[in-house]
Design an enzyme around this catalytic site. Structure first.
Site, PDB file in Angstrom:
ATOM      1  N   CYS A 169      24.351  76.638  53.525  1.00 66.59           N
ATOM      2  CA  CYS A 169      24.837  77.527  53.271  1.00 66.59           C
ATOM      3  C   CYS A 169      24.657  77.964  54.902  1.00 66.59           C
ATOM      4  O   CYS A 169      24.641  79.922  54.801  1.00 66.59           O
ATOM      5  CB  CYS A 169      23.545  78.470  52.887  1.00 66.59           C
ATOM      6  SG  CYS A 169      23.869  77.937  50.839  1.00 66.59           S
ATOM      7  N   HIS A 309      19.227  86.438  56.604  1.00 70.44           N
ATOM      8  CA  HIS A 309      19.990  85.559  55.492  1.00 70.44           C
ATOM      9  C   HIS A 309      19.311  85.963  54.458  1.00 70.44           C
ATOM     10  O   HIS A 309      20.007  85.834  52.858  1.00 70.44           O
ATOM     11  CB  HIS A 309      19.400  83.949  55.518  1.00 70.44           C
ATOM     12  CG  HIS A 309      19.578  83.078  54.130  1.00 70.44           C
ATOM     13  ND1 HIS A 309      21.127  82.736  54.181  1.00 70.44           N
ATOM     14  CD2 HIS A 309      19.318  82.649  53.794  1.00 70.44           C
ATOM     15  CE1 HIS A 309      21.442  82.025  53.602  1.00 70.44           C
ATOM     16  NE2 HIS A 309      20.137  81.740  53.193  1.00 70.44           N
ATOM     17  N   GLU A 320      11.768  83.742  56.407  1.00 69.19           N
ATOM     18  CA  GLU A 320      12.760  84.322  57.384  1.00 69.19           C
ATOM     19  C   GLU A 320      11.945  85.570  57.630  1.00 69.19           C
ATOM     20  O   GLU A 320      11.834  85.991  58.868  1.00 69.19           O
ATOM     21  CB  GLU A 320      14.045  85.271  56.743  1.00 69.19           C
ATOM     22  CG  GLU A 320      14.481  85.247  56.933  1.00 69.19           C
ATOM     23  CD  GLU A 320      15.963  86.024  56.228  1.00 69.19           C
ATOM     24  OE1 GLU A 320      16.730  86.564  57.453  1.00 69.19           O
ATOM     25  OE2 GLU A 320      16.633  86.165  55.417  1.00 69.19           O
ATOM     26  N   LYS A 341      23.441  90.216  51.134  1.00 72.83           N
ATOM     27  CA  LYS A 341      23.688  89.434  50.328  1.00 72.83           C
ATOM     28  C   LYS A 341      23.299  90.863  49.006  1.00 72.83           C
ATOM     29  O   LYS A 341      23.590  90.403  47.975  1.00 72.83           O
ATOM     30  CB  LYS A 341      23.041  88.653  50.141  1.00 72.83           C
ATOM     31  CG  LYS A 341      23.507  86.961  51.278  1.00 72.83           C
ATOM     32  CD  LYS A 341      22.078  85.810  51.253  1.00 72.83           C
ATOM     33  CE  LYS A 341      22.745  84.848  51.742  1.00 72.83           C
ATOM     34  NZ  LYS A 341      23.019  85.259  53.161  1.00 72.83           N
ATOM     35  N   HIS A 346      25.441  85.400  47.066  1.00 69.76           N
ATOM     36  CA  HIS A 346      25.155  84.911  47.799  1.00 69.76           C
ATOM     37  C   HIS A 346      26.709  84.002  48.353  1.00 69.76           C
ATOM     38  O   HIS A 346      26.667  82.809  46.857  1.00 69.76           O
ATOM     39  CB  HIS A 346      24.167  84.201  48.257  1.00 69.76           C
ATOM     40  CG  HIS A 346      23.784  82.895  49.108  1.00 69.76           C
ATOM     41  ND1 HIS A 346      24.755  81.816  50.197  1.00 69.76           N
ATOM     42  CD2 HIS A 346      22.617  81.929  49.227  1.00 69.76           C
ATOM     43  CE1 HIS A 346      23.441  81.026  50.717  1.00 69.76           C
ATOM     44  NE2 HIS A 346      22.994  81.172  49.569  1.00 69.76           N
ATOM     45  N   PHE A 405      20.044  74.675  51.980  1.00 69.46           N
ATOM     46  CA  PHE A 405      19.742  73.465  51.741  1.00 69.46           C
ATOM     47  C   PHE A 405      19.745  72.229  52.369  1.00 69.46           C
ATOM     48  O   PHE A 405      20.673  71.798  53.131  1.00 69.46           O
ATOM     49  CB  PHE A 405      20.012  73.034  50.432  1.00 69.46           C
ATOM     50  CG  PHE A 405      20.053  74.264  49.370  1.00 69.46           C
ATOM     51  CD1 PHE A 405      19.051  75.457  49.316  1.00 69.46           C
ATOM     52  CD2 PHE A 405      20.689  73.582  47.898  1.00 69.46           C
ATOM     53  CE1 PHE A 405      18.676  75.841  48.317  1.00 69.46           C
ATOM     54  CE2 PHE A 405      20.188  74.716  47.036  1.00 69.46           C
ATOM     55  CZ  PHE A 405      19.249  76.093  46.505  1.00 69.46           C
TER      56      PHE A 405
END
Length: 422
Positions: A169, A309, A320, A341, A346, A405
């Site tokens: 990502c 994010h 975050e 998002k 996403h 990830f």
């Protein structure tokens, strides 16, 4: 003379928006483009919502042969490239093709075509030993994600460095960061860069269902993506693409172009901890932010906006928030933060580039896009997340961050070109 990299063209294909104008209009209005999945029957799945693009390859300019050959993610990339070039008004015919390169990011490559063709060659999964006689001749392209970067290179005639970045990502941030490095180190004068992903398929939904990363809030898809909200319970899968023309600043100046934004700093780190887990203290993301700021020679107090994010999972939003506090100090509380998002879902590897596009447009319009669906603030997420409505604010310096990830953490600093002396 120090070489610098500026974004001079943007091409966007996003859920609910094709092109930069409609993309910005959607973000500025706080509208959401999340809906029940229409590509296949999602009834068997835990999460049945997604952010789909209204895209038709023929209507959007591809030939029938290109549409047949390329996976949807590659189609996005080629159409996005054309839009970015048109926006930049760059005439590639007068340049040196050996000084033109391509870096494209993608987390999952040609997922939709691979799944479709596996169903065919396995006769709907009935055959363990698949029959290659029923495979399309382009199956190898679907297997190798670098074919997406090759399609873009063919489109623009690039004979310089060409590569694909696949870091989950963070791919969209990392691809643009790598392209900027190639420009500043002198390997290229112009880079076509960005990221694309089209992952909305049964196999992808099943994978995220298994780890409960996506939201099961199926009753009201428009409000399903809720970053930083107390009631958040996972992200909404999306798709899309953003492609940029990235030029060496002198190259842009010679043709009278200032550009949208300078890529001033970029850094990435890994947590070496867990495939999907994150430590709550945000140390690795904070370190990436510090390194990006140092490269940009930018103090934390100069950051005007943080593009988060903001995936909408419990652990990411806490992680975050901690990272922004750790890296920006007290200035974190005075800085607007938001997650797009919440509006476009996403899109895995593509989202980092779509977020870069949003940052560049935020500078152009002096407006911070909102975090939609943020009605009930989480006490553990106590920064200013620009809830529900966009906010007028002059934006000279933007920090955009991503988390992926595998433990990838990336950060990019973008600055207004006139402020950067361009």
């Amino acid at each position: 003379m120090t070489r610098r990299a500026v974004i001079t063209g943007i091409g966007v294909l996003a859920p609910g928006a094709t092109g930069t104008k409609s993309f910005w209009d959607l973000l500025a209005s706080g509208r959401t483009a999340t809906r029940r999945i229409s590509f296949f029957d999602p009834t068997p799945f835990r999460s049945q919502v997604a952010a789909e693009c209204d895209f038709d390859p023929i209507r959007d300019g591809l030939s029938h042969q290109q549409a047949r050959r390329m996976d949807r993610a590659a189609q996005f990339a080629v159409v996005g490239t054309r839009k970015a070039l048109a926006d930049s008004e760059l005439d590639l015919a007068v340049g040196d093709p050996s000084r033109l390169g391509v870096v494209i990011g993608s987390a999952v490559g040609a997922t939709m075509s691979l799944e479709r063709e596996y169903v065919v060659v396995s006769d709907g999964g009935a055959k363990w030993l698949v029959d290659e006689d029923h495979a399309v001749p382009h199956l190898f392209d679907y297997l190798v994600p670098s074919s997406i970067a090759r399609e873009v290179a063919w489109e623009v005639g690039a004979e310089g460095p060409v590569s694909l970045v696949s870091t989950g990502c963070t791919s969209g941030l990392d691809a643009v960061g790598r392209a900027a490095e190639l420009v500043t180190e002198g390997a290229a004068d112009v880079m076509i860069c960005g990221a694309t992903d089209a992952p909305i398929s049964p196999i992808t939904m099943a994978c995220f269902d298994a780890i409960k990363a996506t939201t099961p809030r199926n009753g009201d898809p428009a409000t399903a993506s809720r970053p930083f909200d107390r009631t958040r319970n996972g992200f909404v899968l999306g798709e899309g693409c953003a492609v940029f023309v990235l030029e060496e600043v002198g190259h842009a100046r010679r043709r009278g172009v200032t550009g949208y934004a300078e890529v001033s700093g970029f850094a990435s780190r890994a947590n070496a901890y867990h495939m999907t887990g994150l430590r709550s203290d945000g140390v690795e993301m904070a370190e990436a932010i510090r390194a990006a700021l140092a490269q940009a020679r930018t103090r934390p107090t100069e950051v005007d906006y943080v593009n988060a994010h903001g995936s909408g999972t419990k652990q990411n939003d806490r992680h975050e928030t901690a990272a922004v506090k750790r890296s920006l100090g007290e200035h974190a509380y005075a800085t607007p933060v938001s997650s797009i998002k919440s509006m476009i879902g996403h899109s895995l590897g593509a989202i980092g580039s779509l977020e870069i596009a949003a940052c560049a447009l935020a500078m152009e319009h002096s407006l911070v896009p909102p975090t939609a669906n943020l009605h009930e603030p989480d006490p553990e997420c106590d920064l200013d997340y620009t809830p529900l409505r966009a906010r007028e604010r002059r934006v000279d310096t933007v920090l955009s961050v991503g988390s992926g990830f595998g433990g990838f953490q990336s950060a990019m600093v973008l600055r207004r070109p006139d402020r950067a002396g361009t």
